[in-house]
Design a protein around this motif. Structure first.
Motif, short mmCIF file in Angstrom:
data_model
loop_
_atom_site.label_atom_id
_atom_site.label_comp_id
_atom_site.label_asym_id
_atom_site.label_seq_id
_atom_site.Cartn_x
_atom_site.Cartn_y
_atom_site.Cartn_z
N VAL A 248 1.88 15.65 -2.70
CA VAL A 248 1.69 17.00 -1.88
C VAL A 248 2.69 18.06 -2.29
O VAL A 248 2.63 19.14 -2.89
CB VAL A 248 1.45 16.62 -0.42
N ARG A 249 4.18 17.32 -2.45
CA ARG A 249 5.07 18.20 -2.95
C ARG A 249 4.95 18.84 -4.19
O ARG A 249 5.22 19.92 -4.41
CB ARG A 249 6.52 17.26 -2.71
N ASP A 250 4.70 18.05 -4.92
CA ASP A 250 4.53 18.24 -6.66
C ASP A 250 3.27 19.36 -6.59
O ASP A 250 3.55 20.50 -7.35
CB ASP A 250 3.97 17.27 -7.42
N ILE A 251 2.34 19.19 -5.70
CA ILE A 251 1.22 20.22 -5.91
C ILE A 251 1.36 21.36 -5.11
O ILE A 251 1.15 22.42 -5.88
CB ILE A 251 0.10 19.71 -4.81
N ILE A 252 2.59 21.53 -4.24
CA ILE A 252 2.69 22.81 -3.61
C ILE A 252 3.77 23.55 -4.36
O ILE A 252 3.79 24.91 -4.73
CB ILE A 252 3.30 22.80 -2.25
N LYS A 253 4.60 22.79 -5.24
CA LYS A 253 5.59 23.33 -6.16
C LYS A 253 4.76 24.13 -7.21
O LYS A 253 5.19 25.14 -7.53
CB LYS A 253 6.33 22.18 -6.67
N PRO B 41 0.97 -1.04 -0.16
CA PRO B 41 -0.03 -0.04 0.15
C PRO B 41 0.86 1.27 0.05
O PRO B 41 2.05 1.18 0.37
CB PRO B 41 -0.72 -0.32 1.39
N MET B 42 0.23 2.54 -0.39
CA MET B 42 0.76 3.62 -0.16
C MET B 42 1.28 3.97 1.14
O MET B 42 0.98 3.63 2.01
CB MET B 42 -0.23 4.71 -0.71
N ASN B 43 2.62 4.67 1.17
CA ASN B 43 3.01 4.93 2.39
C ASN B 43 3.35 6.48 2.51
O ASN B 43 2.75 7.39 1.64
CB ASN B 43 4.45 4.27 2.81
N PHE B 44 3.73 6.95 3.64
CA PHE B 44 3.98 8.55 3.85
C PHE B 44 4.55 9.05 2.63
O PHE B 44 4.31 10.09 2.24
CB PHE B 44 4.64 8.84 5.19
N HIS B 45 5.64 8.51 2.23
CA HIS B 45 6.62 9.11 1.28
C HIS B 45 5.93 9.03 -0.05
O HIS B 45 5.85 10.33 -0.75
CB HIS B 45 7.83 8.35 0.99
N SER B 46 5.32 8.08 -0.44
CA SER B 46 4.65 8.07 -1.85
C SER B 46 3.61 9.14 -1.87
O SER B 46 3.23 9.87 -2.93
CB SER B 46 4.30 6.79 -2.29
N THR C 131 6.19 15.33 6.15
CA THR C 131 5.76 16.49 5.46
C THR C 131 6.76 17.74 5.51
O THR C 131 6.93 18.16 4.56
CB THR C 131 4.30 16.88 5.83
N ARG C 132 7.17 17.91 6.81
CA ARG C 132 8.01 18.92 6.96
C ARG C 132 9.33 18.65 6.20
O ARG C 132 9.76 19.59 5.61
CB ARG C 132 8.50 18.96 8.50
N SER C 133 9.92 17.53 5.91
CA SER C 133 10.99 17.47 5.29
C SER C 133 10.94 17.06 3.65
O SER C 133 11.92 17.06 2.96
CB SER C 133 12.11 16.31 5.87
N ILE C 134 9.57 16.50 3.47
CA ILE C 134 9.43 16.28 2.06
C ILE C 134 8.74 17.31 1.19
O ILE C 134 9.34 17.55 -0.12
CB ILE C 134 8.47 14.95 1.91
#
Ligand code: OXT
Ligand code: ADP
Ligand code: MG
Length: 598
Positions: free
Chosen positions: A414-419, A404-409, A437-440
């Motif tokens: 979210v990283r792409d969306i904010i970018k 299953p999906m994990n925190f990183h994937s 979230t803070r580091s990714i």
């Protein structure tokens, strides 16, 4: 404002009855001969540029909320006072104007008190105004409706606390509250308004005279020239300098000056969580991805608007190169802060620079000209190498697509969306959901990341999201642990009611930290750490007319968030995460007593 006090014809001292918006609107514009306490509160707030109240109505403040709305203030009415309080506090952080929270007496007041204390702890300017019971009954403990000595209870948790007993003093009370919240180190202020005050009316001319428009509520505080020279002299000696930016630097809105200081000195900088984005996280001088390298290795550290508290391991111990928790790592510190008492709170500060960040950073910049030597290449190269290594490692992890999906994937999305949407505001709470979230997720603009702050407090999520949307009009994305969301989840109704552009993403791993724990006794109760498996939080949002989507893959998550951003419709995305993916307490496992014992 031409006529700060709307005047009313009131023949008795009884509290005015509820007004229809027509009546209330009319009463505010027609010149009358008396003014009610309600009007004084509203006009005092308006006079001082406060345009929004976050609160929850009831005796004795219902009419105040109605009249405030009729008078053109925005009144955001919540389902729980704690969320209203968090909303007010973060509005204060974002705007440099105190966020106002309005509650009823005892239980309503207490519900908001956590938020007031949190505001004080985080240096957010906020004013909690609560109605209260009859003074003489409270003081004799005769059992009044919602009896409580609120002023006494608020005092130790607030930067300041005031009570107004006469309508004539409302102007002074609000002026004092504004000054206390904003001047120097910002904080939470309590203003007690007993029900009896609301029953009062006074002569309109007297009322007009009594209002105060606060002049220069957060005066600039210019640093002493010798303090600036001392700091620059120390900085010049550094072989391995580091700048740490805290959320005070974000609050100060001296973004251009701070950026200029970092770039002109060429010093690597480390942003604290809510300081991310003052400079874009992709800035070549960012040392965020080399945190555990730069802290022990730096020789001179300049902290701007941050504190050497637990989040910075108190400036000593292993994090800083010391051999034991209390041992100093040998760094020399410059601290730029508005509070003269902050220096030496944990370790010696060799060069305190006391003043507001705009003035201090400008003064430092004035002493930095083209002859300023950049830090030695050895240091810059070492930081870059460490940073690039961590970034490459992270890129590798983010490139995976586990099932299953994990925190990183999930967070890679979210990283792409904010970018792609750098103006969007990211609200973030949880443990793993917070730390990953803070580091990714890179931030590109100041004051766009709002999180659990100094206390690591759960429950800020929906209040922060609501205020962020109200204050900025921007799209908000709240990345929430499933436990964290539960603290303020009912506010999704508020989000729907005001039709706010908030997209809540729950990283649902079925529990606190992880969802796979079992009851150690083998009994029928679940472990205290887990929740109902695969809970449909998305349906909660649907119940109030928002969009609720359950997703199990990064592709579905991306699509759901993109639709939410396009539509600006209240949305809750229930992202199912591997329930075994998290770690105990996220990145702060070592703070657990059992870990400490070991
Ligand atoms: O240098 P190293 O190698 O060390 O690597 C670091 C960085 O260099 C690197 N990094 C990067 N690498 C690559 N690329 C980039 N861009 C990059 N950026 C950084 O990554 C690592 C880590 O970086 P970081 O994070 O900067 O460094 P570090 O060492 O972790 O920093 C230390 C800290 C202390 C500054 C940092 O960890 C921090 O800020 N921590 C905040 C922690 C915090 O506040 N946590 C929340 C509280 S936890 C707990 O109390 C919870 N409760 C109890 C509770 C609370 N809190 N409140 C109330 C009212 N009641 C109860 C509860 C109930 S959490 C919680 C709920 C949890 O369950 P959820 O379901 O909500 O959440 P899940 O856990 O998801 O299930
Ligand atoms: P972080 O958690 O990001 O490290 P903190 O909340 O611990 O940040 O510290 C913020 C600091 O910023 C506080 O010490 C506060 O006094 C200071 N501060 C807040 N506003 C200003 C300002 N306008 N000018 C200077 N210092 C400020
Ligand atoms: Mg969880």
């Amino acid at each position: 404002m031409d006529d700060p006090v709307a005047m009313h014809k009131t023949t008795s001292a009884a509290p005015p009855q509820a007004l229809s918006s027509d009546e209330a609107g009319a009463s505010r514009v027609s010149a009358q001969d008396t003014a009610s306490a309600f009007d004084l509160v509203i006009d005092a707030l308006k006079l001082n540029g406060i345009d929004t109240i976050y609160g929850l109505p009831g005796i004795p403040i219902s009419d105040l909320t109605r009249r405030a709305q009729a008078a053109g203030l925005r009144v955001i009415s919540f389902r729980h006072e704690q969320s209203a309080g968090y909303a007010a506090s973060i509005a204060g952080f974002m705007t440099q104007r105190p966020g106002v929270c309005l509650t009823v007496s005892a239980p309503g007041f207490l519900n908001a008190l956590t938020a007031l204390a949190n505001a004080t702890t985080n240096c957010f300017p906020m004013i909690l105004i609560s109605g209260s019971s009859e003074r003489e009954v409270v003081d004799l403990q005769q059992g009044d409706y919602e009896e409580m000595d609120q002023l006494a209870i608020a005092k130790p948790l607030a930067k300041a606390a005031f009570r107004v007993l006469h309508a004539e003093d409302i102007g002074v009370g609000i002026a004092r509250a504004i000054r206390a919240a904003l001047s120097g180190r910002p904080g939470g202020v309590y203003l007690d308004l007993p029900a009896k005050v609301f029953a009062q009316t006074i002569d309109a001319a007297v009322a007009r005279q009594s209002l105060i428009e606060v002049v220069d509520p957060a005066p600039r505080q210019i640093p002493a020239p010798e303090a600036v020279s001392r700091a620059l002299d120390l900085l010049k000696t550094a072989k391995r300098p580091l700048i740490i930016l805290g959320k005070g630097a974000a609050y100060a809105q001296a973004d251009a000056e701070v950026r200029s200081l970092v770039e002109k000195t060429g010093i690597p900088y480390l942003p604290m969580s809510m300081a991310k984005g003052i400079l874009p996280d992709t800035h070549p001088q960012s040392a965020a991805a080399a945190r555990s390298y730069v802290l022990p290795e730096a020789d001179v550290v300049m902290i701007i608007g941050g504190r050497l508290n637990w989040l910075l391991s108190h400036g000593k111990g292993k994090t800083w190169g010391g051999n034991s928790p209390k041992e100093w790592g040998g760094q020399r510190f410059i601290q730029v802060d508005i509070s003269p008492q902050e220096a030496d709170s944990n370790v010696r500060i060799d060069a305190p620079v006391v003043g507001d960040i705009g003035s201090c950073v400008s003064a430092l910049l004035a002493g930095i000209d083209s002859s300023w030597l950049k830090p030695p290449a050895e240091w810059l190269d070492a930081v870059s190498e460490r940073r690039n290594k961590n970034i490459a490692k992270m890129a590798e992890t983010l490139g995976k697509n586990p099932s299953p999906m994990n925190f990183h994937s999930a967070l890679a999305v979210v990283r792409d969306i904010i970018k792609a949407n750098p103006d969007a505001i990211l609200v973030n709470e949880g443990a793993n959901a917070l730390d990953f979230t803070r580091s990714i997720v890179d931030m590109y603009k100041p004051r766009k990341r709002l999180d659990v702050g100094t206390w690591g407090v759960m429950g800020v999520g929906m209040g922060f999201s609501i205020a962020a949307a109200v204050v900025s009009g921007q799209q908000v994305i709240a990345v929430e642990g499933d436990s964290a969301f539960g603290f303020s989840g009912m506010e999704v109704e508020t989000i729907c009611r005001y039709n706010l552009p908030v997209c809540v993403v729950i990283l649902n791993n079925n529990g606190v930290y992880r969802g796979d724990e079992k009851n150690p006794s083998g009994g029928p109760d679940p472990s205290p750490m887990v929740f109902v498996k695969n809970a449909r939080y998305d349906m909660l949002m649907q119940a109030f007319g928002g969009a609720g989507v359950q997703v199990t893959t990064p592709a579905e998550l991306r699509e759901a968030i993109q639709v939410a951003f396009r539509s600006r419709k209240p949305t809750l995305v229930n992202a199912m995460i591997d329930e075994t993916a998290g770690t105990e307490s996220g990145r702060i496992t070592s703070l657990n007593p059992t870990a400490k014992k070991k």
